[in-house]
Each structure stands twice: as C-alpha cells, then as structure tokens.
Design a protein around this motif. Structure first.
Motif, PDB file in Angstrom:
ATOM      1  N   ILE A  39       0.816  -0.991  -0.189  1.00  0.00           N
ATOM      2  CA  ILE A  39       0.094   0.180  -0.174  1.00  0.00           C
ATOM      3  C   ILE A  39       1.037   1.193   0.138  1.00  0.00           C
ATOM      4  CG2 ILE A  39      -1.622   1.126   1.155  1.00  0.00           C
ATOM      5  CD1 ILE A  39      -2.418  -1.387   2.632  1.00  0.00           C
ATOM      6  N   ILE A  40       0.569   2.059  -0.996  1.00  0.00           N
ATOM      7  CA  ILE A  40       1.376   3.476  -1.019  1.00  0.00           C
ATOM      8  C   ILE A  40       0.328   4.536  -0.695  1.00  0.00           C
ATOM      9  CG2 ILE A  40       3.047   4.832  -2.177  1.00  0.00           C
ATOM     10  CD1 ILE A  40       3.639   2.273  -4.163  1.00  0.00           C
ATOM     11  N   GLN A  41       0.650   5.237   0.581  1.00  0.00           N
ATOM     12  CA  GLN A  41       0.025   6.487   0.830  1.00  0.00           C
ATOM     13  C   GLN A  41       0.533   7.660   0.638  1.00  0.00           C
ATOM     14  OE1 GLN A  41      -0.388   4.606   4.801  1.00  0.00           O
ATOM     15  NE2 GLN A  41      -2.736   4.904   4.525  1.00  0.00           N
ATOM     16  N   THR A  42       0.124   8.748   0.038  1.00  0.00           N
ATOM     17  CA  THR A  42       0.838  10.035  -0.307  1.00  0.00           C
ATOM     18  C   THR A  42       0.100  11.131   0.340  1.00  0.00           C
ATOM     19  OG1 THR A  42       1.534   9.057  -2.263  1.00  0.00           O
ATOM     20  CG2 THR A  42       1.769  11.167  -2.011  1.00  0.00           C
ATOM     21  N   TYR A  43       0.596  11.978   0.878  1.00  0.00           N
ATOM     22  CA  TYR A  43       0.057  13.187   1.222  1.00  0.00           C
ATOM     23  C   TYR A  43       0.750  14.254   0.650  1.00  0.00           C
ATOM     24  CZ  TYR A  43      -1.908  10.401   5.068  1.00  0.00           C
ATOM     25  OH  TYR A  43      -2.532   9.127   6.044  1.00  0.00           O
ATOM     26  N   LYS A  44      -0.250  15.197   0.240  1.00  0.00           N
ATOM     27  CA  LYS A  44       0.486  16.262  -0.654  1.00  0.00           C
ATOM     28  C   LYS A  44      -0.246  17.653  -0.344  1.00  0.00           C
ATOM     29  CE  LYS A  44       2.460  17.703  -5.029  1.00  0.00           C
ATOM     30  NZ  LYS A  44       3.461  18.144  -4.345  1.00  0.00           N
ATOM     31  N   PHE A  45       0.459  18.610   0.074  1.00  0.00           N
ATOM     32  CA  PHE A  45      -0.004  20.068   0.186  1.00  0.00           C
ATOM     33  C   PHE A  45      -0.041  20.585  -1.147  1.00  0.00           C
ATOM     34  CE2 PHE A  45       1.600  19.456   4.635  1.00  0.00           C
ATOM     35  CZ  PHE A  45       0.436  19.872   5.216  1.00  0.00           C
ATOM     36  N   ASP A  46      -1.216  21.152  -1.553  1.00  0.00           N
ATOM     37  CA  ASP A  46      -1.648  21.854  -2.622  1.00  0.00           C
ATOM     38  C   ASP A  46      -2.215  23.373  -2.530  1.00  0.00           C
ATOM     39  OD1 ASP A  46      -1.679  22.179  -5.434  1.00  0.00           O
ATOM     40  OD2 ASP A  46      -2.512  20.339  -5.962  1.00  0.00           O
ATOM     41  N   THR A  47      -2.795  23.814  -3.659  1.00  0.00           N
ATOM     42  CA  THR A  47      -3.236  25.178  -3.437  1.00  0.00           C
ATOM     43  C   THR A  47      -4.373  25.195  -4.497  1.00  0.00           C
ATOM     44  OG1 THR A  47      -1.332  26.369  -2.884  1.00  0.00           O
ATOM     45  CG2 THR A  47      -3.178  27.691  -3.469  1.00  0.00           C
ATOM     46  N   GLU A  48      -5.723  25.314  -4.167  1.00  0.00           N
ATOM     47  CA  GLU A  48      -6.859  25.444  -4.667  1.00  0.00           C
ATOM     48  C   GLU A  48      -6.771  26.841  -5.747  1.00  0.00           C
ATOM     49  OE1 GLU A  48     -10.105  25.094  -2.222  1.00  0.00           O
ATOM     50  OE2 GLU A  48     -10.140  22.801  -2.734  1.00  0.00           O
ATOM     51  N   ARG A  49      -7.760  27.068  -6.712  1.00  0.00           N
ATOM     52  CA  ARG A  49      -7.721  27.978  -7.474  1.00  0.00           C
ATOM     53  C   ARG A  49      -7.921  29.350  -6.516  1.00  0.00           C
ATOM     54  NH1 ARG A  49     -10.735  26.510 -12.871  1.00  0.00           N
ATOM     55  NH2 ARG A  49      -9.866  24.543 -13.395  1.00  0.00           N
ATOM     56  N   SER A  50      -8.871  29.118  -5.430  1.00  0.00           N
ATOM     57  CA  SER A  50      -9.117  30.286  -4.596  1.00  0.00           C
ATOM     58  C   SER A  50      -7.982  30.821  -3.693  1.00  0.00           C
ATOM     59  CB  SER A  50     -10.258  29.851  -3.768  1.00  0.00           C
ATOM     60  OG  SER A  50      -9.928  28.855  -2.818  1.00  0.00           O
ATOM     61  N   GLY A  51      -6.920  29.935  -3.871  1.00  0.00           N
ATOM     62  CA  GLY A  51      -5.817  30.430  -2.946  1.00  0.00           C
ATOM     63  C   GLY A  51      -5.554  29.683  -1.678  1.00  0.00           C
ATOM     64  N   ALA A  52      -6.867  28.832  -1.296  1.00  0.00           N
ATOM     65  CA  ALA A  52      -6.886  27.930  -0.227  1.00  0.00           C
ATOM     66  C   ALA A  52      -5.755  26.976  -0.084  1.00  0.00           C
ATOM     67  CB  ALA A  52      -8.275  27.597   0.125  1.00  0.00           C
ATOM     68  N   LYS A  53      -5.101  26.683   1.046  1.00  0.00           N
ATOM     69  CA  LYS A  53      -4.432  25.394   1.151  1.00  0.00           C
ATOM     70  C   LYS A  53      -5.145  24.199   1.363  1.00  0.00           C
ATOM     71  CE  LYS A  53      -0.210  27.432   0.805  1.00  0.00           C
ATOM     72  NZ  LYS A  53       0.726  27.399  -0.112  1.00  0.00           N
ATOM     73  N   ILE A  54      -4.914  23.087   0.710  1.00  0.00           N
ATOM     74  CA  ILE A  54      -5.561  21.913   0.878  1.00  0.00           C
ATOM     75  C   ILE A  54      -4.483  20.851   1.215  1.00  0.00           C
ATOM     76  CG2 ILE A  54      -7.546  22.527  -0.169  1.00  0.00           C
ATOM     77  CD1 ILE A  54      -6.778  20.779  -2.573  1.00  0.00           C
ATOM     78  N   LEU A  55      -4.829  19.714   1.769  1.00  0.00           N
ATOM     79  CA  LEU A  55      -4.030  18.503   1.630  1.00  0.00           C
ATOM     80  C   LEU A  55      -4.845  17.330   1.012  1.00  0.00           C
ATOM     81  CD1 LEU A  55      -1.704  16.977   3.221  1.00  0.00           C
ATOM     82  CD2 LEU A  55      -3.178  16.373   4.889  1.00  0.00           C
ATOM     83  N   VAL A  56      -3.960  16.772  -0.137  1.00  0.00           N
ATOM     84  CA  VAL A  56      -4.604  15.788  -0.847  1.00  0.00           C
ATOM     85  C   VAL A  56      -4.013  14.523  -0.469  1.00  0.00           C
ATOM     86  CG1 VAL A  56      -4.775  15.106  -3.242  1.00  0.00           C
ATOM     87  CG2 VAL A  56      -4.919  17.376  -2.701  1.00  0.00           C
ATOM     88  N   TYR A  57      -4.887  13.664  -0.219  1.00  0.00           N
ATOM     89  CA  TYR A  57      -4.438  12.229   0.202  1.00  0.00           C
ATOM     90  C   TYR A  57      -4.665  11.198  -0.919  1.00  0.00           C
ATOM     91  CZ  TYR A  57      -4.456   7.758   2.331  1.00  0.00           C
ATOM     92  OH  TYR A  57      -4.396   6.257   2.606  1.00  0.00           O
ATOM     93  N   SER A  58      -3.961  10.372  -1.352  1.00  0.00           N
ATOM     94  CA  SER A  58      -3.791   9.372  -2.246  1.00  0.00           C
ATOM     95  C   SER A  58      -3.422   8.129  -1.860  1.00  0.00           C
ATOM     96  CB  SER A  58      -3.401   9.694  -3.615  1.00  0.00           C
ATOM     97  OG  SER A  58      -1.953   9.633  -3.610  1.00  0.00           O
ATOM     98  N   GLU A  59      -4.139   6.981  -2.212  1.00  0.00           N
ATOM     99  CA  GLU A  59      -3.545   5.568  -1.841  1.00  0.00           C
ATOM    100  C   GLU A  59      -3.502   4.757  -3.007  1.00  0.00           C
ATOM    101  OE1 GLU A  59      -5.627   2.066   1.010  1.00  0.00           O
ATOM    102  OE2 GLU A  59      -5.695   4.097   1.967  1.00  0.00           O
TER     103      GLU A  59
END
Length: 102
Positions: A39-59
């Motif tokens: 299982i490979i789990q990835t957490y990545k910080f990203d920025t939405e178009r609105s400028g809000a910071k989000i945490l993206v999780y994928s598995e």
C-alpha cells in the motif's frame, strides 16, 4: 516491522513500513509492504484556485494475486466512503488544533 490489521479481513499481518518521500511542507509518502502486496499512501499539500491550502491524500494498493486485487476493487468503493469520512473528521480536528495554537 509492525503487526497491523488488514482492512478487509481484519487479520493481523507482519508488515514493513518505509518512507519513500518526505519533503517539508510539500509531500509525505509511506509504503507498507505486507504479505499480500503493498500500500502506498501519499499526502501532498496543494493550493486551490481560490488560494486556499488543501491536503490531498491518495492511496495505491498493489496486490500479489488477481483475486485479492478484484476483491479490493469491489469492496474498495464502500471502504473509500467510510475512510474519507473518517479522514475528513481527522483533518478538521487537526486544522482546528493548529489554528488554536497560532
């Protein structure tokens, strides 16, 4: 080495966990090797178009046998719903906690 419970069958298995990527304020990736695959789990910080910071999780789940892969694909949809709901609650809690410290 760690003894962890499997998601689908609730069996305790011996696993090896390895950090593949760790970039401060950017990406964290964890790989868990288990007897039936990995299982490979990835957490990545990203920025939405609105400028809000989000945490993206994928598995990503990779199984040794086709049977296990098919079982996970079938039960994965239901699992994903409940897992995402739990992650949302944990992220809200962590966000509230971080904001209370500032």
């Amino acid at each position: 080495m760690a003894n962890l419970q499997t998601k689908m069958h609730q069996l305790v298995t011996q696993n090896t966990m390895k950090v593949n990527i760790m970039k401060a304020d950017d990406t964290f990736q964890l790989e868990t090797q288990q007897p039936s695959g990995k299982i490979i789990q990835t957490y990545k910080f990203d920025t939405e178009r609105s400028g809000a910071k989000i945490l993206v999780y994928s598995e990503q789940n990779v199984f040794e046998s086709n049977r296990n892969q098919m079982n996970f694909m079938i039960f994965g949809l239901m699992y994903k719903y409940f897992y995402n709901r739990g992650v949302r609650k944990r992220m809200r809690y962590l966000d509230d906690l971080a904001q209370s410290v500032e």
